[in-house]
Enzyme design. Structure first.
Site, PDB file in Angstrom:
ATOM      1  N   GLU A   1      10.023   0.746   4.076  1.00 26.63           N
ATOM      2  CA  GLU A   1       9.883   0.393   2.541  1.00 26.63           C
ATOM      3  C   GLU A   1       9.815   1.561   1.757  1.00 26.63           C
ATOM      4  O   GLU A   1      10.306   2.077   0.786  1.00 26.63           O
ATOM      5  CB  GLU A   1       8.965  -0.514   2.462  1.00 26.63           C
ATOM      6  CG  GLU A   1       9.097  -1.825   2.799  1.00 26.63           C
ATOM      7  CD  GLU A   1       8.917  -2.097   4.426  1.00 26.63           C
ATOM      8  OE1 GLU A   1       8.927  -3.329   4.858  1.00 26.63           O
ATOM      9  OE2 GLU A   1       8.387  -1.057   5.113  1.00 26.63           O
TER      10      GLU A   1
ATOM     11  N   HIS B   1       7.664   4.671   6.549  1.00 32.52           N
ATOM     12  CA  HIS B   1       7.895   3.179   7.117  1.00 32.52           C
ATOM     13  C   HIS B   1       9.310   3.001   6.220  1.00 32.52           C
ATOM     14  O   HIS B   1       9.633   3.577   5.222  1.00 32.52           O
ATOM     15  CB  HIS B   1       7.035   2.209   6.490  1.00 32.52           C
ATOM     16  CG  HIS B   1       5.897   2.121   7.335  1.00 32.52           C
ATOM     17  ND1 HIS B   1       4.898   1.285   7.242  1.00 32.52           N
ATOM     18  CD2 HIS B   1       5.424   3.141   8.330  1.00 32.52           C
ATOM     19  CE1 HIS B   1       3.939   1.549   8.015  1.00 32.52           C
ATOM     20  NE2 HIS B   1       4.181   2.386   8.745  1.00 32.52           N
TER      21      HIS B   1
ATOM     22  N   CYS C   1       2.653  -0.161   2.202  1.00 30.67           N
ATOM     23  CA  CYS C   1       4.150  -0.571   1.685  1.00 30.67           C
ATOM     24  C   CYS C   1       4.015  -1.313   0.316  1.00 30.67           C
ATOM     25  O   CYS C   1       4.487  -0.960  -0.699  1.00 30.67           O
ATOM     26  CB  CYS C   1       5.070  -0.870   2.724  1.00 30.67           C
ATOM     27  SG  CYS C   1       5.460   0.307   4.000  1.00 30.67           S
TER      28      CYS C   1
ATOM     29  N   CYS D   1       3.547  -3.833   5.213  1.00 23.66           N
ATOM     30  CA  CYS D   1       2.208  -3.669   5.661  1.00 23.66           C
ATOM     31  C   CYS D   1       1.561  -3.462   4.094  1.00 23.66           C
ATOM     32  O   CYS D   1       2.151  -3.249   3.263  1.00 23.66           O
ATOM     33  CB  CYS D   1       2.149  -2.698   6.568  1.00 23.66           C
ATOM     34  SG  CYS D   1       2.444  -0.949   5.841  1.00 23.66           S
TER      35      CYS D   1
END
Length: 160
Positions: free
Chosen positions: A55, A53, A86, A83
């Site tokens: 992040e 992701h 993260c 999410c």
């Protein structure tokens, strides 16, 4: 303290997904002492890695650049509310503060019904409830900024 130039950069990273295959419109960056020390874009499809992701990629980049695993004192700017994975990664790394643009509800409304060929399906309500618990329970504060711009990028990507 929030600085709009960093959110603009996170949104610009997000917008890369409009033209770069294998990416999704989630960009993030790590800032320390007013300087960008890490950047990331969601490369889950390109890397065949569900943890890739924006992040986590920004945190990985910052840790490599700073040659450390402790990002205490650093802020994270993200084009979308992170999410649960993260958020947990941010806590493990010691991120001090989160700034995000699109909320998970808005992002889910735009991309939640995309076909599997476009995006791996995610139960947005489940992720939202789990991330919400973590965001509420964690000590580092979070603020939302520039949501409309982030949602616009998501809409452009989803309709391509």
């Amino acid at each position: 303290m929030y600085e709009d130039k960093f959110m603009q950069r996170a949104l610009a990273l997000s917008a890369l997904a409009l033209s770069k295959p294998g990416t999704e419109p989630f960009g993030a960056l790590v800032v320390r002492n007013g300087e960008i020390v890490g950047e990331g874009v969601n490369h889950s499809k390109a890397n065949h890695d569900p943890t890739s992701h924006g992040e986590t990629e920004a945190i990985r980049d910052a840790c490599r650049r700073l040659e450390c695993v402790d990002l205490s004192g650093c802020d994270l700017y993200s084009s979308c509310e992170p999410c649960a994975m993260c958020v947990a990664t941010m806590a493990i790394a010691g991120i001090s503060k989160l700034y995000y643009a699109a909320g998970m509800d808005a992002a889910g409304a735009v991309i939640g019904d995309l076909p599997v060929s476009k995006r791996h399906p995610i139960d947005v309500e489940f992720v939202r409830s789990e991330a919400g618990k973590l965001i509420q329970d964690r000590q580092q504060p979070a603020e939302q900024h520039r949501s409309d711009e982030a949602v616009s990028i998501l809409e452009s990507w989803a309709t391509n």
